[in-house]
Design a protein around this motif. Structure first.
Motif, short mmCIF file in Angstrom:
data_model
loop_
_atom_site.label_atom_id
_atom_site.label_comp_id
_atom_site.label_asym_id
_atom_site.label_seq_id
_atom_site.Cartn_x
_atom_site.Cartn_y
_atom_site.Cartn_z
N ILE A 24 0.84 -1.20 0.00
CA ILE A 24 0.00 0.00 0.00
C ILE A 24 0.87 1.25 0.00
O ILE A 24 0.61 2.22 -0.72
N ASN A 25 1.94 1.22 0.79
CA ASN A 25 2.87 2.36 0.83
C ASN A 25 3.51 2.58 -0.53
O ASN A 25 3.65 3.71 -1.01
N ASP A 27 0.90 4.00 -2.96
CA ASP A 27 0.66 5.40 -2.64
C ASP A 27 1.81 6.27 -3.16
O ASP A 27 1.59 7.33 -3.76
N PHE A 60 -4.71 3.93 8.90
CA PHE A 60 -5.05 2.89 7.95
C PHE A 60 -5.60 1.70 8.73
O PHE A 60 -4.89 1.13 9.56
N VAL A 109 -11.36 -1.50 4.05
CA VAL A 109 -10.27 -0.60 4.41
C VAL A 109 -10.82 0.79 4.70
O VAL A 109 -11.59 1.34 3.89
N VAL A 133 -5.38 -5.05 -1.55
CA VAL A 133 -4.74 -3.97 -2.30
C VAL A 133 -5.78 -3.16 -3.07
O VAL A 133 -5.75 -1.92 -3.08
N SER A 162 -7.78 -1.05 -0.72
CA SER A 162 -6.98 0.12 -0.34
C SER A 162 -6.95 1.14 -1.47
O SER A 162 -7.01 2.35 -1.24
N TRP A 163 -6.83 0.64 -2.71
CA TRP A 163 -6.81 1.53 -3.88
C TRP A 163 -8.11 2.32 -3.98
O TRP A 163 -8.09 3.54 -4.21
N MET A 219 -8.07 4.95 -1.48
CA MET A 219 -7.06 5.94 -1.84
C MET A 219 -7.56 6.88 -2.92
O MET A 219 -7.34 8.10 -2.87
#
Length: 573
Positions: free
Chosen positions: A469-470, A473, A495, A516, A541, A544-545, A548
């Motif tokens: 994730i980092n 980002d 997070f 998330v 992922v 998370s996307w 984000m």
């Protein structure tokens, strides 16, 4: 039994002329709000105050306007001894409260002036002392291994010495209610020993926390009638009744109530200061705080939670973030007509606020009210409201949750309205790829590549990170940096990942659907705000996307994207 004439007791100036009674409240010394966070509250599992912490807590409590602050047990605990020394040296200037030292009576067979613990109480410089004494004959005989007569002499001798030295004295009658039930004469005899020697208040302690309100009120009433003493109350929360028990005692005559911030304390805790004060002021019409201080209740609660390093209880009465939050559509419909229909008071009075939660339980009124809360007027967009209600219900059935993700909800609302102000991400995704590599030396490195369209141009960026994730980002930020200069001020603040229950997914464990929650913050001088977004998917992922993308879309909106949704006038929010 009757209380002695206070003028018959020796009186001397308090150390350094420090006051022995509360200041700044309309009730003055007639009613005591007594805080024991720094002593009894510190006994909560997980709390360990430094001396600096204790000084900070005392300052917050004094600013709120409590009458007495029990600082700890000098002579028994080194940190407490240091706290009183630093307070006496000028590090603690109290405007409203009187500082209290807590300690035990002299030991059996020892003169009070020769008892090291009693000398430590005097050396603390505290103008008020609270003595703890056994009032249950079983404790006197089994724990202290003495008799009732000697126990009463221990109480009387210690109180008399402290009074002769100019201290104001309160007595905490430990295990009073259990002792009164077992042997009422002994329990009352202990109170009489203290009050005859010059104590100001006899505090009845529900030490084991086993009392219920009606019976407790009966006992307090009986003790008041039989003695005429000024009574206080100290309740533990083992039955979940500490606040109710404290209020019941006040309603039948107790004029001194002991509490801890946020109910901190041993086992299940103590009576919560903020709930007790909230009820005294709003339900019993007792102005126990200085003018203007009541609106600081919520802020003070959260500040003290931070010092204790304990997350604030979101469902705490009066001061919790959810104390005035409404989820059911039925509630929202009524609140839309009149907020008082489903609020027991105006939340702003205690520095809190009303919130409407949009979930699968929401109806049209919930969405309209939430829109107003977010600054959007949806009343003129009935089709958009219907669309939001339907979308929320459908997504929540698949595991989404918008309760804590206001930014994602606002984007959903704006999209439903449509038009020129429809929020759009500052890029279009072509693809992304994430690789996690574990190397021979044990290092684990994640690498992400994103391919996006920005302002009509295809941009490819690759970055490494300490996790997928980092890395993702970092790669996205690298791709957007030239066209989004405001991105420098936006950062990931929190997070949270949750594996959803089987009803949302056919998978289990690592194969389950993941939710998330992403909290972002804008640290630029222009905004200095934070927001939360949500994403749900079978792949963590991708979840998370999604969160984000919402986070960056919301940030873009805050930095100048046009809005087609009329704003709600500030006076209406």
């Amino acid at each position: 039994m009757s209380r002695p004439d206070p003028d018959s007791s020796p009186r001397h100036p308090s150390p350094a002329s420090r006051r022995t009674e509360p200041a700044g409240t309309p009730l003055g010394d007639a009613f005591h709000v007594y805080d024991t966070t720094l002593r009894d509250g510190a006994q909560r599992e997980g709390i360990s105050y430094s001396v600096a912490d204790k000084l900070a807590v005392a300052r917050h409590l004094d600013a709120l306007g409590v009458g007495f602050i029990e600082g700890g047990w000098p002579g028994a605990l080194p940190k407490d001894t240091e706290f009183f020394a630093r307070a006496a040296a000028g590090e603690l200037e109290l405007r409203h409260a009187a500082l209290v030292a807590f300690g035990a009576t002299r030991k059996a067979g020892v003169r009070a002036e020769q008892d090291a613990q009693v000398r430590a109480l005097l050396a603390s410089g505290a103008p008020v002392v609270t003595l703890v004494a056994k009032s249950d004959r079983r404790h006197i005989e089994r724990a202290l291994r003495t008799d009732v007569a000697e126990n009463c002499a221990m109480v009387a001798d210690t109180v008399a010495l402290l009074r002769a030295e100019g201290r104001r004295v309160f007595l905490d009658a430990e295990h009073f209610f259990d002792g009164f039930r077992f042997d009422p004469d002994t329990a009352l005899r202990v109170l009489d020993a203290a009050m005859t020697a010059g104590a100001d208040v006899a505090v009845l302690c529900d030490t084991n926390g086993g009392m219920l309100p009606l019976r407790l009120a009966e006992v307090v009433t009986e003790v008041a009638e039989r003695t005429g003493f000024r009574l206080g109350i100290h309740c533990q929360d083992d039955t979940g009744c500490a606040v109710a028990n404290s209020l019941a005692a006040v309603q039948v005559g107790a004029s001194h109530v002991q509490c801890t911030a946020n109910g901190y304390g041993e086992r299940a805790g103590n009576a919560d200061l903020f709930a007790v004060v909230g009820n005294l002021v709003t339900k019993l019409d007792m102005p126990v705080l200085p003018d203007g201080a009541f609106a600081e209740l919520t802020r003070t609660s959260h500040a003290l939670a931070e010092i204790a390093n304990i997350a604030p209880d979101t469902h705490q009465a009066y001061v919790g973030a959810s104390a005035f939050a409404h989820k059911a559509g039925l509630h929202a419909s009524a609140i839309k007509v009149d907020p008082e229909l489903y609020n027991h008071m105006d939340p702003t009075v205690v520095g809190n606020g009303q919130r409407v939660l949009v979930t699968e339980m929401a109806g049209r009124a919930s969405v309209e009210l939430k829109g107003a809360e977010l600054g959007l007027d949806l009343a003129g967009h009935p089709d958009a409201v219907s669309s939001v209600v339907a979308t929320v219900k459908e997504r929540e059935a698949r595991g989404w949750s918008f309760e804590a993700a206001d930014a994602s909800l606002e984007l959903l609302m704006r999209s439903a309205v449509g038009g020129r102000g429809t929020p759009e991400a500052p890029f279009t995704l072509e693809s992304y790829r994430v690789i996690v590599e574990r190397r021979l030396d044990g290092a684990v490195v994640a690498e992400a590549t994103v391919k996006v369209i920005v302002d009509g141009e295809r941009v490819i960026a690759t970055k490494e990170g300490n996790g997928p994730i980092n890395a993702l980002d970092a790669a996205l930020r690298a791709a957007l940096a030239p066209s989004c200069p405001w991105l420098d001020g936006v950062e990931l603040a929190d997070f949270k990942v949750r594996i959803l229950s089987p009803r949302h997914s056919s998978g289990h464990g690592t194969d389950a659907v993941t939710r998330v929650l992403l909290e972002s913050a804008d640290r630029s001088d222009e905004l200095a705000t934070s927001w939360t977004t949500v994403g749900v998917h079978g792949n963590v992922v991708e979840a998370s996307w999604l969160a984000m993308v919402d986070a960056l879309t919301y940030a873009s909106l805050q930095h100048g994207a046009p809005s087609a949704v009329p704003a709600v006038p500030a006076a209406v929010r």
